[in-house]
Design a protein around this motif. Sequence first.
Motif, PDB file in Angstrom:
ATOM      1  N   UNK A  49       0.754  12.580   6.303  1.00 44.25           N
ATOM      2  CA  UNK A  49       0.936  13.623   7.307  1.00 44.25           C
ATOM      3  C   UNK A  49       1.922  14.671   6.804  1.00 44.25           C
ATOM      4  N   UNK A  50       1.489  15.942   6.822  1.00 50.88           N
ATOM      5  CA  UNK A  50       2.365  17.034   6.421  1.00 50.88           C
ATOM      6  C   UNK A  50       2.673  16.997   4.937  1.00 50.88           C
ATOM      7  N   UNK A  51       3.824  17.563   4.575  1.00 51.53           N
ATOM      8  CA  UNK A  51       4.299  17.487   3.196  1.00 51.53           C
ATOM      9  C   UNK A  51       5.811  17.571   3.225  1.00 51.53           C
ATOM     10  N   UNK A  52       6.448  17.439   2.084  1.00 54.64           N
ATOM     11  CA  UNK A  52       7.894  17.368   2.057  1.00 54.64           C
ATOM     12  C   UNK A  52       8.373  15.931   1.973  1.00 54.64           C
ATOM     13  N   UNK A  53       9.654  15.715   2.241  1.00 50.28           N
ATOM     14  CA  UNK A  53      10.285  14.423   1.982  1.00 50.28           C
ATOM     15  C   UNK A  53       9.664  13.279   2.775  1.00 50.28           C
ATOM     16  N   UNK A  54       9.370  13.496   4.058  1.00 42.50           N
ATOM     17  CA  UNK A  54       8.803  12.414   4.863  1.00 42.50           C
ATOM     18  C   UNK A  54       7.441  11.982   4.315  1.00 42.50           C
ATOM     19  N   UNK A  55       6.603  12.954   3.945  1.00 42.41           N
ATOM     20  CA  UNK A  55       5.301  12.630   3.371  1.00 42.41           C
ATOM     21  C   UNK A  55       5.480  11.908   2.035  1.00 42.41           C
ATOM     22  N   UNK A  56       6.472  12.344   1.257  1.00 46.23           N
ATOM     23  CA  UNK A  56       6.741  11.679  -0.016  1.00 46.23           C
ATOM     24  C   UNK A  56       7.153  10.234   0.163  1.00 46.23           C
ATOM     25  N   UNK A  57       7.869   9.948   1.246  1.00 50.63           N
ATOM     26  CA  UNK A  57       8.248   8.567   1.553  1.00 50.63           C
ATOM     27  C   UNK A  57       7.013   7.711   1.801  1.00 50.63           C
ATOM     28  N   UNK A  58       6.043   8.251   2.534  1.00 47.36           N
ATOM     29  CA  UNK A  58       4.807   7.520   2.793  1.00 47.36           C
ATOM     30  C   UNK A  58       4.028   7.279   1.498  1.00 47.36           C
ATOM     31  N   UNK A  59       3.995   8.271   0.611  1.00 46.01           N
ATOM     32  CA  UNK A  59       3.316   8.104  -0.674  1.00 46.01           C
ATOM     33  C   UNK A  59       3.950   6.959  -1.459  1.00 46.01           C
ATOM     34  N   UNK A  60       5.280   6.902  -1.460  1.00 46.32           N
ATOM     35  CA  UNK A  60       5.983   5.823  -2.148  1.00 46.32           C
ATOM     36  C   UNK A  60       5.579   4.465  -1.584  1.00 46.32           C
ATOM     37  N   UNK A  61       5.491   4.376  -0.270  1.00 48.84           N
ATOM     38  CA  UNK A  61       5.081   3.136   0.384  1.00 48.84           C
ATOM     39  C   UNK A  61       3.664   2.747  -0.014  1.00 48.84           C
ATOM     40  N   UNK A  62       2.736   3.722  -0.014  1.00 47.29           N
ATOM     41  CA  UNK A  62       1.345   3.432  -0.360  1.00 47.29           C
ATOM     42  C   UNK A  62       1.210   2.998  -1.815  1.00 47.29           C
ATOM     43  N   UNK A  63       2.001   3.582  -2.700  1.00 52.38           N
ATOM     44  CA  UNK A  63       1.944   3.156  -4.102  1.00 52.38           C
ATOM     45  C   UNK A  63       2.359   1.694  -4.231  1.00 52.38           C
ATOM     46  N   UNK A  64       3.364   1.308  -3.454  1.00 54.11           N
ATOM     47  CA  UNK A  64       3.768  -0.086  -3.459  1.00 54.11           C
ATOM     48  C   UNK A  64       2.658  -1.004  -2.984  1.00 54.11           C
ATOM     49  N   UNK A  65       2.000  -0.631  -1.884  1.00 51.67           N
ATOM     50  CA  UNK A  65       0.861  -1.414  -1.394  1.00 51.67           C
ATOM     51  C   UNK A  65      -0.223  -1.537  -2.465  1.00 51.67           C
ATOM     52  N   UNK A  66      -0.596  -0.392  -3.035  1.00 48.75           N
ATOM     53  CA  UNK A  66      -1.726  -0.367  -3.964  1.00 48.75           C
ATOM     54  C   UNK A  66      -1.406  -1.170  -5.223  1.00 48.75           C
ATOM     55  N   UNK A  67      -0.197  -1.022  -5.736  1.00 51.27           N
ATOM     56  CA  UNK A  67       0.191  -1.728  -6.952  1.00 51.27           C
ATOM     57  C   UNK A  67       0.238  -3.233  -6.728  1.00 51.27           C
ATOM     58  N   UNK A  68       0.758  -3.641  -5.581  1.00 57.44           N
ATOM     59  CA  UNK A  68       0.973  -5.064  -5.334  1.00 57.44           C
ATOM     60  C   UNK A  68      -0.250  -5.788  -4.784  1.00 57.44           C
ATOM     61  N   UNK A  69      -1.049  -5.094  -3.957  1.00 58.43           N
ATOM     62  CA  UNK A  69      -2.036  -5.814  -3.147  1.00 58.43           C
ATOM     63  C   UNK A  69      -3.501  -5.472  -3.410  1.00 58.43           C
ATOM     64  N   UNK A  70      -3.800  -4.370  -4.095  1.00 59.16           N
ATOM     65  CA  UNK A  70      -5.202  -3.949  -4.177  1.00 59.16           C
ATOM     66  C   UNK A  70      -6.072  -4.947  -4.931  1.00 59.16           C
ATOM     67  N   UNK A  71      -5.527  -5.598  -5.952  1.00 61.47           N
ATOM     68  CA  UNK A  71      -6.336  -6.550  -6.716  1.00 61.47           C
ATOM     69  C   UNK A  71      -6.412  -7.919  -6.044  1.00 61.47           C
ATOM     70  N   UNK A  72      -5.564  -8.154  -5.019  1.00 58.53           N
ATOM     71  CA  UNK A  72      -5.542  -9.453  -4.346  1.00 58.53           C
ATOM     72  C   UNK A  72      -6.433  -9.477  -3.116  1.00 58.53           C
ATOM     73  N   UNK A  73      -6.548  -8.321  -2.443  1.00 58.83           N
ATOM     74  CA  UNK A  73      -7.245  -8.269  -1.163  1.00 58.83           C
ATOM     75  C   UNK A  73      -8.578  -7.538  -1.290  1.00 58.83           C
ATOM     76  N   UNK A  74      -9.539  -7.903  -0.464  1.00 61.41           N
ATOM     77  CA  UNK A  74     -10.760  -7.119  -0.359  1.00 61.41           C
ATOM     78  C   UNK A  74     -10.447  -5.767   0.275  1.00 61.41           C
TER      79      UNK A  74
END
Length: 226
Positions: A49-74
């Motif tokens: 949502x949007x852009x700037x620091x808050x959006x960047x925080x969400x991107x950081x969170x999603x990268x963590x999800x994708x790196x840790x969980x994408x190969x484990x979960x359907x």
Amino acid sequence: LSMLPKELPQLPNIEIAAFMRTATEVGGDYYDFMVEENGVLNVAFGDATGHGLQAGTMVTLMKGFFTADSSKLGIKDFMSHCSRVIKDIKLGRILMSFSYLKIDKGNLQITSAGMPPIYYHHKDTNEVEELIIQGMPLGAMRNASYKIVEKDIKSGDTILLLTDGLPEQMNNNEEMFDYSRVKSHFKELAEKPANTIIEKLVEAGDNWMDGRVQDDDITFVVIRIK
């Protein structure tokens, strides 16, 4: 930008190109790739949502999800897991629109949550299919469910992923570039190299803006099946 992959996957049967130009110092668009040991390609593509620091925080969170969980979960479990955790973290109005693709030899699985259409060019018919997959952005609902679309992919087929930055970009006459124009340009370019497709789309957008300040992050990923 540091959240984005430093290098794109080099695969024998898939050509990949990617582009991002942020509207502010911190972008809210995100793309990423993960290749499993068996050669399956996982593709993450999102827009916070949007852009700037808050959006960047969400991107950081999603990268963590994708790196840790994408190969484990359907695919479905991954999307539901992310939506539930983001909702529980209580980030307020910050949500993540997100598409997830999994390419396994001749099979493509796609799910999407609040993202623009995905454009699929069929080489054998020279037609562009507009894939609209409805789903609530991640974090909007704790128990959201997501639909999976499966396709048989063939050599020469090309996939275009984009955020809404280009389609919703205004020109100096307050006219939007629009999705129909994206689809038309993509059809003309679809059989060119992946990097060329992106270069020409960026050029078309810059010509449309004609010096106007960019309103939102503009991001593309092109995937060509060899």
